[in-house]
Design a protein around this motif. Sequence first.
Motif, PDB file in Angstrom:
ATOM      1  N   SER A   2       0.827  -1.195   0.000  1.00 23.35           N
ATOM      2  CA  SER A   2       0.000   0.000   0.000  1.00 23.35           C
ATOM      3  C   SER A   2       0.870   1.258   0.000  1.00 23.35           C
ATOM      4  O   SER A   2       1.950   1.271   0.560  1.00 23.35           O
ATOM      5  CB  SER A   2      -0.863  -0.007   1.261  1.00 23.35           C
ATOM      6  OG  SER A   2      -1.400   1.250   1.485  1.00 23.35           O
ATOM      7  N   PHE A   6       1.055   5.178   7.761  1.00 20.54           N
ATOM      8  CA  PHE A   6       0.383   5.844   8.876  1.00 20.54           C
ATOM      9  C   PHE A   6       1.422   6.226   9.914  1.00 20.54           C
ATOM     10  O   PHE A   6       2.226   5.381  10.323  1.00 20.54           O
ATOM     11  CB  PHE A   6      -0.654   4.903   9.487  1.00 20.54           C
ATOM     12  CG  PHE A   6      -1.808   4.628   8.559  1.00 20.54           C
ATOM     13  CD1 PHE A   6      -2.994   5.338   8.678  1.00 20.54           C
ATOM     14  CD2 PHE A   6      -1.697   3.689   7.542  1.00 20.54           C
ATOM     15  CE1 PHE A   6      -4.049   5.103   7.804  1.00 20.54           C
ATOM     16  CE2 PHE A   6      -2.742   3.456   6.667  1.00 20.54           C
ATOM     17  CZ  PHE A   6      -3.922   4.160   6.802  1.00 20.54           C
ATOM     18  N   GLY A  46      -2.735  -5.687   9.772  1.00 20.23           N
ATOM     19  CA  GLY A  46      -2.582  -4.225   9.764  1.00 20.23           C
ATOM     20  C   GLY A  46      -2.486  -3.705  11.187  1.00 20.23           C
ATOM     21  O   GLY A  46      -3.132  -2.724  11.552  1.00 20.23           O
ATOM     22  N   ALA A  47      -1.640  -4.368  11.973  1.00 17.80           N
ATOM     23  CA  ALA A  47      -1.607  -4.133  13.426  1.00 17.80           C
ATOM     24  C   ALA A  47      -1.013  -2.779  13.806  1.00 17.80           C
ATOM     25  O   ALA A  47      -1.255  -2.282  14.908  1.00 17.80           O
ATOM     26  CB  ALA A  47      -0.803  -5.245  14.100  1.00 17.80           C
ATOM     27  N   GLY A  48      -0.232  -2.190  12.915  1.00 18.14           N
ATOM     28  CA  GLY A  48       0.357  -0.886  13.214  1.00 18.14           C
ATOM     29  C   GLY A  48       1.176  -0.919  14.489  1.00 18.14           C
ATOM     30  O   GLY A  48       1.984  -1.830  14.715  1.00 18.14           O
ATOM     31  N   ASN A  51      -2.368  -0.973  18.673  1.00 17.63           N
ATOM     32  CA  ASN A  51      -3.558  -0.464  19.381  1.00 17.63           C
ATOM     33  C   ASN A  51      -4.603  -1.545  19.652  1.00 17.63           C
ATOM     34  O   ASN A  51      -5.223  -1.565  20.715  1.00 17.63           O
ATOM     35  CB  ASN A  51      -4.239   0.634  18.550  1.00 17.63           C
ATOM     36  CG  ASN A  51      -3.559   1.971  18.722  1.00 17.63           C
ATOM     37  OD1 ASN A  51      -2.755   2.149  19.640  1.00 17.63           O
ATOM     38  ND2 ASN A  51      -3.865   2.897  17.840  1.00 17.63           N
ATOM     39  N   ASP A  70       2.059  -6.340   9.556  1.00 15.26           N
ATOM     40  CA  ASP A  70       1.920  -4.997   8.974  1.00 15.26           C
ATOM     41  C   ASP A  70       3.041  -4.803   7.965  1.00 15.26           C
ATOM     42  O   ASP A  70       4.060  -5.497   8.010  1.00 15.26           O
ATOM     43  CB  ASP A  70       1.996  -3.926  10.074  1.00 15.26           C
ATOM     44  CG  ASP A  70       1.323  -2.613   9.666  1.00 15.26           C
ATOM     45  OD1 ASP A  70       0.211  -2.346  10.142  1.00 15.26           O
ATOM     46  OD2 ASP A  70       1.916  -1.861   8.848  1.00 15.26           O
ATOM     47  N   GLN A  71       2.842  -3.851   7.072  1.00 17.28           N
ATOM     48  CA  GLN A  71       3.913  -3.560   6.109  1.00 17.28           C
ATOM     49  C   GLN A  71       4.980  -2.637   6.711  1.00 17.28           C
ATOM     50  O   GLN A  71       6.042  -2.463   6.124  1.00 17.28           O
ATOM     51  CB  GLN A  71       3.328  -2.894   4.864  1.00 17.28           C
ATOM     52  CG  GLN A  71       2.740  -1.522   5.105  1.00 17.28           C
ATOM     53  CD  GLN A  71       2.072  -0.932   3.880  1.00 17.28           C
ATOM     54  OE1 GLN A  71       1.993  -1.587   2.846  1.00 17.28           O
ATOM     55  NE2 GLN A  71       1.583   0.280   3.992  1.00 17.28           N
ATOM     56  N   LEU A  75       6.407   0.625  12.858  1.00 16.72           N
ATOM     57  CA  LEU A  75       5.205   0.542  13.701  1.00 16.72           C
ATOM     58  C   LEU A  75       5.190  -0.771  14.482  1.00 16.72           C
ATOM     59  O   LEU A  75       4.817  -0.805  15.658  1.00 16.72           O
ATOM     60  CB  LEU A  75       3.935   0.664  12.848  1.00 16.72           C
ATOM     61  CG  LEU A  75       3.641   2.034  12.241  1.00 16.72           C
ATOM     62  CD1 LEU A  75       2.351   1.983  11.426  1.00 16.72           C
ATOM     63  CD2 LEU A  75       3.534   3.119  13.314  1.00 16.72           C
ATOM     64  N   ALA A  98       4.905  -7.696   6.338  1.00 14.94           N
ATOM     65  CA  ALA A  98       4.409  -8.300   5.082  1.00 14.94           C
ATOM     66  C   ALA A  98       3.396  -7.388   4.439  1.00 14.94           C
ATOM     67  O   ALA A  98       2.731  -6.589   5.121  1.00 14.94           O
ATOM     68  CB  ALA A  98       3.758  -9.657   5.379  1.00 14.94           C
ATOM     69  N   ASP A  99       3.284  -7.520   3.136  1.00 13.62           N
ATOM     70  CA  ASP A  99       2.240  -6.803   2.394  1.00 13.62           C
ATOM     71  C   ASP A  99       0.967  -7.637   2.475  1.00 13.62           C
ATOM     72  O   ASP A  99       0.934  -8.776   1.988  1.00 13.62           O
ATOM     73  CB  ASP A  99       2.690  -6.627   0.937  1.00 13.62           C
ATOM     74  CG  ASP A  99       1.670  -5.839   0.131  1.00 13.62           C
ATOM     75  OD1 ASP A  99       0.616  -5.473   0.680  1.00 13.62           O
ATOM     76  OD2 ASP A  99       1.944  -5.607  -1.062  1.00 13.62           O
ATOM     77  N   LEU A 100      -0.070  -7.087   3.050  1.00  7.44           N
ATOM     78  CA  LEU A 100      -1.312  -7.847   3.231  1.00  7.44           C
ATOM     79  C   LEU A 100      -1.990  -8.172   1.901  1.00  7.44           C
ATOM     80  O   LEU A 100      -2.851  -9.045   1.843  1.00  7.44           O
ATOM     81  CB  LEU A 100      -2.287  -7.072   4.111  1.00  7.44           C
ATOM     82  CG  LEU A 100      -1.902  -6.945   5.584  1.00  7.44           C
ATOM     83  CD1 LEU A 100      -2.891  -6.046   6.305  1.00  7.44           C
ATOM     84  CD2 LEU A 100      -1.855  -8.311   6.248  1.00  7.44           C
ATOM     85  N   SER A 120      -8.099  -3.755  13.212  1.00  5.61           N
ATOM     86  CA  SER A 120      -8.811  -2.517  13.554  1.00  5.61           C
ATOM     87  C   SER A 120      -8.388  -1.422  12.594  1.00  5.61           C
ATOM     88  O   SER A 120      -7.208  -1.289  12.260  1.00  5.61           O
ATOM     89  CB  SER A 120      -8.566  -2.108  15.012  1.00  5.61           C
ATOM     90  OG  SER A 120      -7.247  -1.711  15.228  1.00  5.61           O
ATOM     91  N   ALA A 121      -9.389  -0.672  12.158  1.00  6.04           N
ATOM     92  CA  ALA A 121      -9.176   0.456  11.229  1.00  6.04           C
ATOM     93  C   ALA A 121      -8.446   0.013   9.966  1.00  6.04           C
ATOM     94  O   ALA A 121      -7.548   0.694   9.493  1.00  6.04           O
ATOM     95  CB  ALA A 121      -8.400   1.579  11.932  1.00  6.04           C
ATOM     96  N   LEU A 122      -8.829  -1.146   9.462  1.00  2.00           N
ATOM     97  CA  LEU A 122      -8.165  -1.657   8.248  1.00  2.00           C
ATOM     98  C   LEU A 122      -9.144  -1.902   7.096  1.00  2.00           C
ATOM     99  O   LEU A 122      -8.857  -1.571   5.949  1.00  2.00           O
ATOM    100  CB  LEU A 122      -7.431  -2.968   8.561  1.00  2.00           C
ATOM    101  CG  LEU A 122      -6.707  -3.558   7.347  1.00  2.00           C
ATOM    102  CD1 LEU A 122      -5.368  -2.844   7.125  1.00  2.00           C
ATOM    103  CD2 LEU A 122      -6.470  -5.054   7.499  1.00  2.00           C
ATOM    104  N   LEU A 182      -5.013  -2.616  -1.049  1.00  3.52           N
ATOM    105  CA  LEU A 182      -5.430  -3.887  -0.447  1.00  3.52           C
ATOM    106  C   LEU A 182      -6.354  -4.596  -1.425  1.00  3.52           C
ATOM    107  O   LEU A 182      -7.578  -4.475  -1.350  1.00  3.52           O
ATOM    108  CB  LEU A 182      -6.157  -3.647   0.869  1.00  3.52           C
ATOM    109  CG  LEU A 182      -5.316  -3.609   2.132  1.00  3.52           C
ATOM    110  CD1 LEU A 182      -6.198  -3.635   3.375  1.00  3.52           C
ATOM    111  CD2 LEU A 182      -4.328  -4.773   2.197  1.00  3.52           C
TER     112      LEU A 182
END
Length: 281
Positions: A2, A6, A46-48, A51, A70-71, A75, A98-100, A120-122, A182
């Motif tokens: 992506s 963030f 996409g755990a960033g 959170n 996460d990529q 983070l 990794a790239d989701l 979350s928020a993905l 994505l």
Amino acid sequence: MSELWFDSEWLTLRRRADHQARETLLNEEAHYWLGTRHRSHILDLGAGSGNNALYLKEWLGEQQHWRLVDQDAKLLKEAERQLEHALPEGSTVETAVADLANVRLTAIHQRWPIDLITASALLDLASQPWIDRLVDECVGIGAAALLVLNVNGHWAITGSKHPLDEVIRQAFNAHQERAKGLGTGPALGPMAVHATEAAFKRAGYATQTGTSVWKLLAGSAYTKALGFRLINGWHQAACEMLPDQSDEFDVWFVSRQTDLANGQIGIEVGHTDLYAEPVAG
Ligand SMILES: C[S@@+](CC[C@H](N)C(=O)[O-])C[C@H]1O[C@@H](n2cnc3c(N)ncnc32)[C@H](O)[C@@H]1O
């Protein structure tokens, strides 16, 4: 991969609003489900900066085993640091960059059996093909899914109205539907959560949804900090979608930032949380 990166500061800033908003009933469902599995292997997509795990750790019982994907390596390092001493005793956390777009749940499951997939928020960044594949794979491995804080397109500036609020909201929602990497094609944005629920239902899963609304009350320092970033983002998105109206949007931006700084407006941002579980267990 992506193109959306963030920043850690943004994810930390939104943490309080995220955690306050979340629908707790769905956490309980996930906890019961893990109880039936006698094991808690939780994959956070996409755990960033962690959170979601930081919030769910209170709800998912003892000995939680987390795998965060996460990529963004930076983070994930931050997530490891935050979670190192935060999880219940006997828990573990591992991270994977990794790239989701290419992640295969089935391949992970063969090495590390997954009980619960969470994000979350993905979801609102995802396209229909990506969602269909996620659901197919989830069903294939028999895991439950807890997919939360999915933007649902409802947001409102409270306290006073501006004639351009609605135009900006619609332009922002349209901007959300641009491709986000994505899966191929446009992101589903506010429709993503409904498309995901429909796909799980078609696959015979039991689903539940709940709303998780950020409620930022006028006047607080926190509302001003988070609100500044939100109004900025909405303004930028609207100018990209409707460049001919940029001048008007600039006036809106200054007006709404002034209202925010003066404590005259609050903000609500709507999200929908989704829980899906295999009926046959
Ligand atoms: C809005 S943030 C949410 C982060 C975290 N789940 C939270 O709630 O704070 C979206 C996350 O998804 C990750 N992401 C977006 N597209 C991705 C992709 N194609 N592959 C891997 N990670 C991706 C971003 O790096 C970011 O950490």
